[in-house]
Design an enzyme around this catalytic site. Sequence first.
Site, PDB file in Angstrom:
ATOM      1  N   ASP A  13      81.044  52.909 -26.499  1.00  0.00           N
ATOM      2  CA  ASP A  13      81.874  53.306 -27.259  1.00  0.00           C
ATOM      3  C   ASP A  13      81.513  52.413 -28.286  1.00  0.00           C
ATOM      4  O   ASP A  13      83.057  52.403 -29.193  1.00  0.00           O
ATOM      5  CB  ASP A  13      82.951  54.864 -26.683  1.00  0.00           C
ATOM      6  CG  ASP A  13      81.999  55.081 -26.470  1.00  0.00           C
ATOM      7  OD1 ASP A  13      80.876  55.848 -26.043  1.00  0.00           O
ATOM      8  OD2 ASP A  13      82.750  55.608 -24.975  1.00  0.00           O
ATOM      9  N   LYS A  16      77.876  51.214 -31.087  1.00  0.00           N
ATOM     10  CA  LYS A  16      76.484  50.757 -31.598  1.00  0.00           C
ATOM     11  C   LYS A  16      75.618  50.889 -31.521  1.00  0.00           C
ATOM     12  O   LYS A  16      74.946  50.608 -32.891  1.00  0.00           O
ATOM     13  CB  LYS A  16      76.154  50.576 -29.389  1.00  0.00           C
ATOM     14  CG  LYS A  16      75.421  50.108 -28.435  1.00  0.00           C
ATOM     15  CD  LYS A  16      75.188  49.652 -27.238  1.00  0.00           C
ATOM     16  CE  LYS A  16      76.166  49.995 -26.771  1.00  0.00           C
ATOM     17  NZ  LYS A  16      76.874  50.253 -25.398  1.00  0.00           N
ATOM     18  N   GLY A  40      75.175  57.668 -24.764  1.00  0.00           N
ATOM     19  CA  GLY A  40      74.850  59.114 -26.093  1.00  0.00           C
ATOM     20  C   GLY A  40      75.580  58.272 -27.353  1.00  0.00           C
ATOM     21  O   GLY A  40      76.216  57.797 -27.507  1.00  0.00           O
ATOM     22  N   HIS A  41      74.254  58.329 -28.290  1.00  0.00           N
ATOM     23  CA  HIS A  41      74.451  58.542 -29.544  1.00  0.00           C
ATOM     24  C   HIS A  41      74.672  59.344 -30.709  1.00  0.00           C
ATOM     25  O   HIS A  41      73.382  60.069 -30.148  1.00  0.00           O
ATOM     26  CB  HIS A  41      74.542  57.064 -29.544  1.00  0.00           C
ATOM     27  CG  HIS A  41      72.516  56.716 -29.187  1.00  0.00           C
ATOM     28  ND1 HIS A  41      72.374  56.087 -28.122  1.00  0.00           N
ATOM     29  CD2 HIS A  41      71.809  56.916 -30.281  1.00  0.00           C
ATOM     30  CE1 HIS A  41      71.429  56.054 -28.189  1.00  0.00           C
ATOM     31  NE2 HIS A  41      70.665  55.980 -29.267  1.00  0.00           N
ATOM     32  N   GLN A 221      76.747  51.459 -21.964  1.00  0.00           N
ATOM     33  CA  GLN A 221      77.980  50.936 -22.070  1.00  0.00           C
ATOM     34  C   GLN A 221      79.371  49.744 -22.222  1.00  0.00           C
ATOM     35  O   GLN A 221      78.560  49.305 -23.549  1.00  0.00           O
ATOM     36  CB  GLN A 221      78.521  51.248 -20.225  1.00  0.00           C
ATOM     37  CG  GLN A 221      77.933  52.811 -19.658  1.00  0.00           C
ATOM     38  CD  GLN A 221      76.196  53.081 -19.584  1.00  0.00           C
ATOM     39  OE1 GLN A 221      75.791  52.500 -18.968  1.00  0.00           O
ATOM     40  NE2 GLN A 221      76.488  54.181 -20.198  1.00  0.00           N
TER      41      GLN A 221
HETATM   42  P1  IMP Z   1      78.988  57.070 -14.675  1.00  0.00           P
HETATM   43  O1  IMP Z   1      78.201  55.784 -15.498  1.00  0.00           O
HETATM   44  O2  IMP Z   1      78.439  58.339 -15.739  1.00  0.00           O
HETATM   45  O3  IMP Z   1      78.396  56.592 -13.727  1.00  0.00           O
HETATM   46  O4  IMP Z   1      80.494  56.893 -15.407  1.00  0.00           O
HETATM   47  C1  IMP Z   1      81.107  55.717 -14.229  1.00  0.00           C
HETATM   48  C2  IMP Z   1      82.424  55.065 -15.453  1.00  0.00           C
HETATM   49  O5  IMP Z   1      81.673  54.584 -17.207  1.00  0.00           O
HETATM   50  C3  IMP Z   1      82.775  56.576 -15.982  1.00  0.00           C
HETATM   51  O6  IMP Z   1      84.296  56.124 -16.306  1.00  0.00           O
HETATM   52  C4  IMP Z   1      82.988  56.432 -17.167  1.00  0.00           C
HETATM   53  O7  IMP Z   1      83.225  57.223 -18.190  1.00  0.00           O
HETATM   54  C5  IMP Z   1      82.072  55.877 -17.858  1.00  0.00           C
HETATM   55  N1  IMP Z   1      81.109  55.411 -18.856  1.00  0.00           N
HETATM   56  C6  IMP Z   1      79.967  55.276 -18.432  1.00  0.00           C
HETATM   57  N2  IMP Z   1      78.757  55.853 -19.546  1.00  0.00           N
HETATM   58  C7  IMP Z   1      79.553  55.462 -20.885  1.00  0.00           C
HETATM   59  C8  IMP Z   1      79.520  55.294 -21.541  1.00  0.00           C
HETATM   60  O8  IMP Z   1      78.796  55.035 -22.506  1.00  0.00           O
HETATM   61  N3  IMP Z   1      81.041  55.110 -22.842  1.00  0.00           N
HETATM   62  C9  IMP Z   1      82.057  54.970 -21.921  1.00  0.00           C
HETATM   63  N4  IMP Z   1      82.061  55.060 -20.596  1.00  0.00           N
HETATM   64  C10 IMP Z   1      81.022  55.393 -20.321  1.00  0.00           C
END
Ligand code: IMP
Length: 426
Positions: A13, A16, A40-41, A221
């Site tokens: 976040d 990007k 997500g964007h 991420q």
């Molecule tokens: P998962 O990717 O849904 O398995 O989540 C694993 C960890 O990554 C969690 O702490 C989520 O909040 C974090 N996470 C996953 N995608 C994002 C993102 O796009 N931005 C920020 N944190 C993310």
Amino acid sequence: MAGVIIVGAQWGDEGKGKVVDIYTDEADYIVRYAGGPNAGHTLVVDGQKCVVRLVPSGILRRDAICVLGQGTVVDPKVLVGELETLEAKGLAPRERMRVAERAHVILSYHILVDGLREATASAIGTTKRGVGPCYEDKAARRGIRLRDFRSRADLTARVAKAIEAWSPVIVALGGQVPSVEAVVDDAWAAGQSLLPLLADTAALTEVALRDRKRVLFEGAQGTLLDVDHGTYPFVTSSSAIAGGACTGVGIGPSRIDSVVGLAKAYCTRVGGGPFPTELEGPVADRIRTVGAEFGSVTGRPRRVGWVDLPALRYAVRLNGLDSIALTKLDVLAGLETIRACVAYDTPEGRTRDFPADDLASCTPVYADFPGFSQDVSNARALSELPKEALDFVRFVEIEVGCPLSIVSVGPGRDQTIVLSHPLRDA
Ligand code: IMP
């Protein structure tokens, strides 16, 4: 040849969408290499906002090819939904989307397991989109790939094996094991509708690079959520770092010309896990509100903290960053004092390195800066920043030992100080 990677240097976040959007002007291809619908964007189409999780933001540039590489995990229903939304807005996304036929597929049981686990004491705060369980299946060699949608019989046989493996887990978590037919039925139509987009995206990307096309590799991420190098186990399940572009897309490291890291002028984190510079109280609330720090996929309020320079140095090293795009400087306007973590006190003494595995026993050491009250969103050159803001920015740059390529001073495309442009300059 021009291959440029854009990678999050913190916990995701970092802004990007905006930076990719700026670079996309010069890109012929935008290729995502990791992650799935957990990212997500927000796209603004004809003044209307829509959030996409899988389609790269480059889809708004009418001549750029957008690719989902095989390191990504694709939920067919989510992707088809996004394509339909964009079609309804008058775009023709299918003409410019290519999806790796070998990308793994998120099916309903992945989402079920992710949600059930998040209801237990071992929850880590995932996005509950099925991303982790899907990557688990990939590593366990029982995953379903998009190419498997070419034969219903083969797909059904593969799903049956996966359900057999997951059944004890689902039962132990108190869930109901879905029938194989129900799982296949649920995804079949969406999977069929994606077949025309499937391609050998590794070969396609290599050909593009050889043809001297400009290719932007878009990470998802951030570095500290990387499965190998992040704050394990509070991480996502894929290779979020720049190196992930090579494995995730299927190109050699020699194809990369430049790596740009994205970092906010402060820090945020969503979900559980260590966050040493985390703030609570009015300053955190203010940064959260002014910076609109709420998850675009889950809507969760993001945890907020001061910029962590040992963590940024770690990101510079792990990703081999050539430059940093520093975002959201404007959000800090109006704060009396701005802090930056410069080192950690550990049981073994003070360190400037990021102690990724031992954060609980470490205390951040801060440098304090006087804040700036002026609105900086109209600055288009560093010289137009108030002295206090410029001092802070220069301090970050020198402390992490990596030049800045962008300083973002507002959400708008033009609210940007562009210092160098890796794709244009490549
Ligand atoms: P998962 O990717 O849904 O398995 O989540 C694993 C960890 O990554 C969690 O702490 C989520 O909040 C974090 N996470 C996953 N995608 C994002 C993102 O796009 N931005 C920020 N944190 C993310």
